[in-house]
Design a protein around this motif. Structure first.
Motif, PDB file in Angstrom:
ATOM      1  N   GLN A 268       0.822  -1.208   0.000  1.00 61.94           N
ATOM      2  CA  GLN A 268       0.000   0.000   0.000  1.00 61.94           C
ATOM      3  C   GLN A 268       0.861   1.266   0.000  1.00 61.94           C
ATOM      4  OE1 GLN A 268      -2.490   0.393   3.478  1.00 61.94           O
ATOM      5  NE2 GLN A 268      -4.170   1.174   2.238  1.00 61.94           N
ATOM      6  N   LYS A 269       0.348   2.294  -0.627  1.00 55.07           N
ATOM      7  CA  LYS A 269       0.986   3.608  -0.649  1.00 55.07           C
ATOM      8  C   LYS A 269       1.334   4.034   0.778  1.00 55.07           C
ATOM      9  CE  LYS A 269      -0.184   8.390  -1.758  1.00 55.07           C
ATOM     10  NZ  LYS A 269      -1.170   9.277  -2.371  1.00 55.07           N
ATOM     11  N   GLY A 270       2.510   4.636   0.937  1.00 56.07           N
ATOM     12  CA  GLY A 270       2.923   5.111   2.250  1.00 56.07           C
ATOM     13  C   GLY A 270       4.399   4.872   2.507  1.00 56.07           C
ATOM     14  N   THR A 271       4.806   5.124   3.725  1.00 55.12           N
ATOM     15  CA  THR A 271       6.202   4.947   4.129  1.00 55.12           C
ATOM     16  C   THR A 271       6.359   3.614   4.841  1.00 55.12           C
ATOM     17  OG1 THR A 271       6.463   7.334   4.325  1.00 55.12           O
ATOM     18  CG2 THR A 271       8.109   5.981   5.420  1.00 55.12           C
TER      19      THR A 271
ATOM     20  N   VAL B  99      25.073  -5.272   1.927  1.00 55.14           N
ATOM     21  CA  VAL B  99      24.124  -5.713   0.902  1.00 55.14           C
ATOM     22  C   VAL B  99      23.332  -4.496   0.453  1.00 55.14           C
ATOM     23  CG1 VAL B  99      22.047  -7.078   0.471  1.00 55.14           C
ATOM     24  CG2 VAL B  99      23.920  -8.072   1.758  1.00 55.14           C
ATOM     25  N   ARG B 100      23.253  -4.294  -0.853  1.00 58.17           N
ATOM     26  CA  ARG B 100      22.432  -3.218  -1.416  1.00 58.17           C
ATOM     27  C   ARG B 100      21.109  -3.823  -1.847  1.00 58.17           C
ATOM     28  NH1 ARG B 100      22.352  -1.269  -6.879  1.00 58.17           N
ATOM     29  NH2 ARG B 100      24.138  -2.632  -7.215  1.00 58.17           N
ATOM     30  N   LEU B 101      20.006  -3.330  -1.280  1.00 61.34           N
ATOM     31  CA  LEU B 101      18.669  -3.797  -1.623  1.00 61.34           C
ATOM     32  C   LEU B 101      18.015  -2.827  -2.593  1.00 61.34           C
ATOM     33  CD1 LEU B 101      16.951  -5.030   1.673  1.00 61.34           C
ATOM     34  CD2 LEU B 101      17.969  -6.388  -0.138  1.00 61.34           C
ATOM     35  N   MET B 102      17.371  -3.380  -3.601  1.00 62.62           N
ATOM     36  CA  MET B 102      16.590  -2.583  -4.552  1.00 62.62           C
ATOM     37  C   MET B 102      15.184  -3.169  -4.610  1.00 62.62           C
ATOM     38  SD  MET B 102      19.282  -2.117  -7.690  1.00 62.62           S
ATOM     39  CE  MET B 102      18.029  -1.426  -8.735  1.00 62.62           C
ATOM     40  N   LEU B 103      14.190  -2.312  -4.514  1.00 60.37           N
ATOM     41  CA  LEU B 103      12.793  -2.696  -4.634  1.00 60.37           C
ATOM     42  C   LEU B 103      12.296  -2.145  -5.962  1.00 60.37           C
ATOM     43  CD1 LEU B 103      10.351  -3.914  -2.987  1.00 60.37           C
ATOM     44  CD2 LEU B 103       9.797  -1.555  -2.443  1.00 60.37           C
TER      45      LEU B 103
ATOM     46  N   ILE C  70      11.607   1.581  -6.975  1.00 61.45           N
ATOM     47  CA  ILE C  70      10.833   2.194  -5.900  1.00 61.45           C
ATOM     48  C   ILE C  70      11.792   2.717  -4.820  1.00 61.45           C
ATOM     49  CG2 ILE C  70       9.081   1.794  -4.110  1.00 61.45           C
ATOM     50  CD1 ILE C  70       7.741   1.217  -6.659  1.00 61.45           C
ATOM     51  N   ALA C  71      12.801   1.903  -4.498  1.00 65.05           N
ATOM     52  CA  ALA C  71      13.736   2.275  -3.431  1.00 65.05           C
ATOM     53  C   ALA C  71      15.048   1.524  -3.611  1.00 65.05           C
ATOM     54  CB  ALA C  71      13.133   1.945  -2.069  1.00 65.05           C
ATOM     55  N   GLU C  72      16.087   2.084  -3.018  1.00 62.22           N
ATOM     56  CA  GLU C  72      17.400   1.443  -2.978  1.00 62.22           C
ATOM     57  C   GLU C  72      18.097   1.895  -1.707  1.00 62.22           C
ATOM     58  OE1 GLU C  72      21.534   1.275  -5.550  1.00 62.22           O
ATOM     59  OE2 GLU C  72      19.697   1.984  -6.508  1.00 62.22           O
TER      60      GLU C  72
ATOM     61  N   ARG D 281      20.679  -2.995   9.732  1.00 60.06           N
ATOM     62  CA  ARG D 281      19.988  -4.009   8.926  1.00 60.06           C
ATOM     63  C   ARG D 281      18.565  -3.610   8.561  1.00 60.06           C
ATOM     64  NH1 ARG D 281      21.882  -9.033  12.479  1.00 60.06           N
ATOM     65  NH2 ARG D 281      21.789  -7.410  14.026  1.00 60.06           N
ATOM     66  N   GLN D 282      18.315  -2.299   8.457  1.00 59.06           N
ATOM     67  CA  GLN D 282      16.988  -1.862   8.038  1.00 59.06           C
ATOM     68  C   GLN D 282      17.081  -0.631   7.151  1.00 59.06           C
ATOM     69  OE1 GLN D 282      14.760  -1.130  11.587  1.00 59.06           O
ATOM     70  NE2 GLN D 282      15.810   0.754  12.068  1.00 59.06           N
ATOM     71  N   GLY D 283      16.051  -0.447   6.343  1.00 57.10           N
ATOM     72  CA  GLY D 283      15.959   0.703   5.464  1.00 57.10           C
ATOM     73  C   GLY D 283      14.527   1.187   5.409  1.00 57.10           C
ATOM     74  N   THR D 284      14.353   2.461   5.105  1.00 53.96           N
ATOM     75  CA  THR D 284      13.035   3.079   5.019  1.00 53.96           C
ATOM     76  C   THR D 284      12.832   3.606   3.606  1.00 53.96           C
ATOM     77  OG1 THR D 284      13.162   3.702   7.346  1.00 53.96           O
ATOM     78  CG2 THR D 284      11.538   4.859   6.002  1.00 53.96           C
ATOM     79  N   PHE D 285      11.620   3.444   3.087  1.00 55.66           N
ATOM     80  CA  PHE D 285      11.304   3.914   1.739  1.00 55.66           C
ATOM     81  C   PHE D 285       9.842   4.323   1.680  1.00 55.66           C
ATOM     82  CE2 PHE D 285      10.514  -0.587   1.849  1.00 55.66           C
ATOM     83  CZ  PHE D 285       9.350  -0.774   1.126  1.00 55.66           C
ATOM     84  N   THR D 286       9.512   5.110   0.656  1.00 57.13           N
ATOM     85  CA  THR D 286       8.141   5.584   0.465  1.00 57.13           C
ATOM     86  C   THR D 286       7.608   5.073  -0.862  1.00 57.13           C
ATOM     87  OG1 THR D 286       8.554   7.556   1.779  1.00 57.13           O
ATOM     88  CG2 THR D 286       6.674   7.638   0.281  1.00 57.13           C
TER      89      THR D 286
END
Length: 94
Positions: A21-24, A37-41, A49-51, A59-64
């Motif tokens: 769902q839309k959001g953060t 590790v580089r994560l790409m969505l 969408i995010a990298e 070990r965490q990342g935030t994306f919108t």
């Protein structure tokens, strides 16, 4: 599950039919991570969408997500010598 690979290798690229769902959002790696590790969505194999970079100390990342998505792919790329002992990846609202 332990995952290793040479520098720049694709550790996982798995397209899913999950609804996001839309959001953060925040994604967190549970398990052990030695190295980076580089994560790409990506949506539909191509729209990034995010990298972000995960490491043994972060070990965490935030994306919108700007709009609801139903099909996305999560790709993980390693640095040389990186070892991931993956228990799970958790997505939750930030």
């Amino acid at each position: 599950m332990e995952i290793t690979g040479p520098s720049g290798s694709l550790l996982d690229g798995n397209q899913q039919d999950w609804f996001l769902q839309k959001g953060t959002w925040r994604v967190q790696l549970h398990g052990e991570l030695r190295g980076d590790v580089r994560l790409m969505l990506l949506e539909e194999h191509e729209t990034r969408i995010a990298e972000f970079l995960l490491s043994g100390t972060d070990r965490q990342g935030t994306f919108t997500v700007e709009h609801d998505i139903t099909r996305f792919e999560l790709r993980a790329y390693s640095d040389a010598g990186t070892v991931v002992d993956l228990q799970r990846l958790e997505f939750y609202r930030a």
